[in-house]
Design a protein around this motif. Structure first.
Motif, PDB file in Angstrom:
ATOM      1  N   CYS A 101       0.837  -1.206   0.000  1.00 41.58           N
ATOM      2  CA  CYS A 101       0.000   0.000   0.000  1.00 41.58           C
ATOM      3  C   CYS A 101       0.869   1.253   0.000  1.00 41.58           C
ATOM      4  O   CYS A 101       1.978   1.257   0.543  1.00 41.58           O
ATOM      5  N   THR A 102       0.346   2.305  -0.579  1.00 46.40           N
ATOM      6  CA  THR A 102       1.040   3.590  -0.613  1.00 46.40           C
ATOM      7  C   THR A 102       0.164   4.648   0.068  1.00 46.40           C
ATOM      8  O   THR A 102      -0.974   4.384   0.437  1.00 46.40           O
ATOM      9  N   ASP A 103       0.722   5.838   0.220  1.00 48.43           N
ATOM     10  CA  ASP A 103      -0.005   6.962   0.838  1.00 48.43           C
ATOM     11  C   ASP A 103      -0.596   6.572   2.196  1.00 48.43           C
ATOM     12  O   ASP A 103      -1.713   6.959   2.542  1.00 48.43           O
ATOM     13  N   VAL A 104       0.155   5.783   2.969  1.00 43.66           N
ATOM     14  CA  VAL A 104      -0.327   5.321   4.276  1.00 43.66           C
ATOM     15  C   VAL A 104      -0.193   6.451   5.287  1.00 43.66           C
ATOM     16  O   VAL A 104       0.893   6.997   5.484  1.00 43.66           O
ATOM     17  N   VAL A 105      -1.312   6.808   5.919  1.00 43.51           N
ATOM     18  CA  VAL A 105      -1.317   7.922   6.874  1.00 43.51           C
ATOM     19  C   VAL A 105      -2.041   7.483   8.145  1.00 43.51           C
ATOM     20  O   VAL A 105      -3.150   6.950   8.081  1.00 43.51           O
ATOM     21  N   VAL A 106      -1.400   7.698   9.303  1.00 45.43           N
ATOM     22  CA  VAL A 106      -2.045   7.474  10.596  1.00 45.43           C
ATOM     23  C   VAL A 106      -2.712   8.780  11.001  1.00 45.43           C
ATOM     24  O   VAL A 106      -2.041   9.789  11.222  1.00 45.43           O
ATOM     25  N   ARG A 107      -4.043   8.758  11.117  1.00 43.67           N
ATOM     26  CA  ARG A 107      -4.813   9.992  11.289  1.00 43.67           C
ATOM     27  C   ARG A 107      -5.287  10.141  12.734  1.00 43.67           C
ATOM     28  O   ARG A 107      -6.474  10.180  13.021  1.00 43.67           O
ATOM     29  N   GLN A 108      -4.375  10.247  13.670  1.00 44.90           N
ATOM     30  CA  GLN A 108      -4.756  10.315  15.076  1.00 44.90           C
ATOM     31  C   GLN A 108      -5.522  11.594  15.395  1.00 44.90           C
ATOM     32  O   GLN A 108      -6.262  11.642  16.373  1.00 44.90           O
ATOM     33  N   ALA A 109      -5.386  12.591  14.558  1.00 44.14           N
ATOM     34  CA  ALA A 109      -6.107  13.846  14.808  1.00 44.14           C
ATOM     35  C   ALA A 109      -7.561  13.775  14.359  1.00 44.14           C
ATOM     36  O   ALA A 109      -8.334  14.681  14.589  1.00 44.14           O
ATOM     37  N   HIS A 110      -7.944  12.667  13.693  1.00 44.01           N
ATOM     38  CA  HIS A 110      -9.302  12.574  13.141  1.00 44.01           C
ATOM     39  C   HIS A 110     -10.063  11.400  13.733  1.00 44.01           C
ATOM     40  O   HIS A 110     -10.929  10.827  13.105  1.00 44.01           O
ATOM     41  N   LYS A 111      -9.751  11.014  14.967  1.00 43.45           N
ATOM     42  CA  LYS A 111     -10.361   9.830  15.555  1.00 43.45           C
ATOM     43  C   LYS A 111     -11.859   9.987  15.789  1.00 43.45           C
ATOM     44  O   LYS A 111     -12.579   9.006  15.882  1.00 43.45           O
ATOM     45  N   ASP A 112     -12.343  11.223  15.856  1.00 46.55           N
ATOM     46  CA  ASP A 112     -13.776  11.402  16.073  1.00 46.55           C
ATOM     47  C   ASP A 112     -14.601  10.906  14.900  1.00 46.55           C
ATOM     48  O   ASP A 112     -15.787  10.649  15.025  1.00 46.55           O
ATOM     49  N   ALA A 152      -5.023   4.653   3.394  1.00 45.59           N
ATOM     50  CA  ALA A 152      -3.972   4.187   2.481  1.00 45.59           C
ATOM     51  C   ALA A 152      -4.571   3.990   1.102  1.00 45.59           C
ATOM     52  O   ALA A 152      -5.764   4.208   0.877  1.00 45.59           O
ATOM     53  N   ARG A 153      -3.725   3.547   0.188  1.00 44.65           N
ATOM     54  CA  ARG A 153      -4.156   3.216  -1.172  1.00 44.65           C
ATOM     55  C   ARG A 153      -3.447   1.927  -1.585  1.00 44.65           C
ATOM     56  O   ARG A 153      -2.234   1.793  -1.400  1.00 44.65           O
ATOM     57  N   THR A 154      -4.214   0.968  -2.110  1.00 46.52           N
ATOM     58  CA  THR A 154      -3.616  -0.297  -2.521  1.00 46.52           C
ATOM     59  C   THR A 154      -2.776  -0.101  -3.778  1.00 46.52           C
ATOM     60  O   THR A 154      -2.842   0.943  -4.428  1.00 46.52           O
ATOM     61  N   ALA A 155      -2.016  -1.153  -4.124  1.00 44.51           N
ATOM     62  CA  ALA A 155      -1.187  -1.083  -5.325  1.00 44.51           C
ATOM     63  C   ALA A 155      -2.036  -0.887  -6.576  1.00 44.51           C
ATOM     64  O   ALA A 155      -1.561  -0.333  -7.567  1.00 44.51           O
ATOM     65  N   GLU A 156      -3.320  -1.340  -6.522  1.00 43.96           N
ATOM     66  CA  GLU A 156      -4.211  -1.178  -7.671  1.00 43.96           C
ATOM     67  C   GLU A 156      -4.911   0.179  -7.680  1.00 43.96           C
ATOM     68  O   GLU A 156      -5.705   0.474  -8.571  1.00 43.96           O
ATOM     69  N   GLY A 157      -4.666   0.997  -6.640  1.00 41.82           N
ATOM     70  CA  GLY A 157      -5.261   2.323  -6.593  1.00 41.82           C
ATOM     71  C   GLY A 157      -6.538   2.428  -5.789  1.00 41.82           C
ATOM     72  O   GLY A 157      -7.148   3.492  -5.731  1.00 41.82           O
ATOM     73  N   ARG A 158      -6.977   1.332  -5.136  1.00 42.50           N
ATOM     74  CA  ARG A 158      -8.196   1.395  -4.330  1.00 42.50           C
ATOM     75  C   ARG A 158      -7.910   2.106  -3.006  1.00 42.50           C
ATOM     76  O   ARG A 158      -6.865   1.913  -2.398  1.00 42.50           O
ATOM     77  N   THR A 159      -8.864   2.913  -2.553  1.00 44.41           N
ATOM     78  CA  THR A 159      -8.697   3.633  -1.298  1.00 44.41           C
ATOM     79  C   THR A 159      -9.035   2.723  -0.115  1.00 44.41           C
ATOM     80  O   THR A 159      -9.930   1.879  -0.193  1.00 44.41           O
ATOM     81  N   VAL A 160      -8.310   2.914   0.984  1.00 45.03           N
ATOM     82  CA  VAL A 160      -8.445   2.057   2.163  1.00 45.03           C
ATOM     83  C   VAL A 160      -8.647   2.934   3.398  1.00 45.03           C
ATOM     84  O   VAL A 160      -7.980   3.958   3.563  1.00 45.03           O
ATOM     85  N   ALA A 161      -9.584   2.521   4.255  1.00 46.08           N
ATOM     86  CA  ALA A 161      -9.776   3.164   5.559  1.00 46.08           C
ATOM     87  C   ALA A 161      -9.750   2.081   6.628  1.00 46.08           C
ATOM     88  O   ALA A 161     -10.325   1.003   6.448  1.00 46.08           O
ATOM     89  N   VAL A 162      -9.081   2.364   7.743  1.00 47.71           N
ATOM     90  CA  VAL A 162      -8.906   1.370   8.800  1.00 47.71           C
ATOM     91  C   VAL A 162      -9.313   1.945  10.152  1.00 47.71           C
ATOM     92  O   VAL A 162      -8.959   3.082  10.479  1.00 47.71           O
TER      93      VAL A 162
END
Length: 339
Positions: A237-248, A255-265
């Protein structure tokens, strides 16, 4: 090259290409409900430029096949939950929903629609190009990155012999492609089990607890989010960001998968005695599907999921990663939801 009319006659051939749902948007934009995953009968009819009665007649003739690919009719509490989750307004006692796979399935069955015919032609063009390209071996690539202490004889058999053989067979198998894909999944399952066993052996050799959960127990919630981010990067995955400021908003990592799909965790670090509640799952599903509209929604937890949370996850398309899945993922096994 296979003629597009073959899709109308062969269910095995239809099953072999059902993962290529991206062709729908390449032929014509497919509008989705607010949940970002489903469409109604009327929306399917509008996409294929046919009447709703034509779609209903198709469902009547091929209901079992369509249900296997995501078609369902919601009633009672399930319908109420979906309305609340997706925000749609409907006074009907039932609601028929099609997943993207089910819509693609309709395209391969609907004879009197020019849009459906274009989807079939485009779909088989892509399939032809894929079959004429050299067959890649993702399992072998992954195995090569594992710890050197894994038995090289086993990885050689899996990565250098068995999987390439199946890939070659799949590329030329025609109507038997679906069965071969299932067999390859079994081999990949063996690979995941080998990863788990190898990790446990490594712990024992070093005099530590044999479970990855022993490491996870000592993590803070911040450490767990960083750990999951590292796993995403490891799996391409690329563009992996830990968004601790947006926990609300209920989304901890994007992130974004190698195929370009967006990911939220969403990450939850609970003890094994607790379980994820339906309210937690509903909040995350709403943020991932209705607000951000991501392609892949992962709920990662160091515990199990309640039955109510599992029901909401299934309805909204959230991939659940419980403590056992997280252990296997941490041990090196690829996460199925990212493929």
């Amino acid at each position: 090259m296979i003629n597009e009319s073959a899709l109308l006659e062969s269910q095995s051939l239809r099953n072999s290409v059902l993962d290529r749902t991206d062709v729908l948007d390449r032929v014509k934009a497919l509008s989705l409900l607010p949940d970002g995953m489903h469409v109604t009968t009327a929306m399917v009819a509008a996409y294929f430029e046919v009447t709703a009665e034509a779609v209903r007649a198709l469902v009547h003739d091929h209901r079992a096949e369509l249900e296997a690919n995501g078609y369902r009719v919601l009633t009672g509490p399930e319908l109420s939950d979906f309305k609340q989750l997706s925000g749609i307004q409907s006074r009907t006692a039932s609601l028929a929903l099609f997943s993207r796979r089910a819509v693609l399935n309709v395209a391969m069955l609907l004879r009197d629609s020019e849009v459906a015919r274009q989807v079939r032609v485009y779909l088989l063009d892509m399939e032809y190009l894929a079959r004429t390209q050299p067959v890649e071996n993702p399992v072998a690539t992954h195995v090569a990155s594992l710890d050197d202490r894994i038995d090289q004889r086993i990885t050689h058999i899996l990565g250098k012999t068995v999987v390439p053989m199946f890939n070659a067979l799949i590329a030329s198998a025609g109507e038997h492609r679906h069965e071969l894909l299932e067999l390859r999944q079994d081999i990949e399952h063996v690979e995941r089990r080998l990863c788990q066993h190898h990790r446990r052996i490594s712990f024992l050799e070093e005099g530590r607890a044999p479970e990855v959960s022993a490491e996870l127990k000592g993590m803070t919630w911040q450490a767990l989010e960083r750990h999951v981010a590292d796993l995403l990067r490891r799996d391409g995955c690329t563009d992996v960001v830990v968004r601790q400021a947006h926990k609300d908003r209920g989304i901890d990592v994007t992130a974004r998968t190698a195929e370009g799909r967006t990911v939220a965790v969403q990450c939850k670090n609970h003890t094994s005695r607790r379980s994820i509640r339906s309210a937690d799952m509903q909040k995350f599903a709403g943020a991932a599907r209705a607000v951000d509209r991501v392609d892949v929604a992962l709920f990662v937890a160091t515990c199990n999921f309640s039955s109510e949370a599992q029901a909401i996850a299934k309805l909204s398309g959230v991939v659940m990663v419980d403590r056992h899945d997280l252990e296997a993922w941490s041990a090196g096994a690829p996460l199925k939801g990212l493929r």
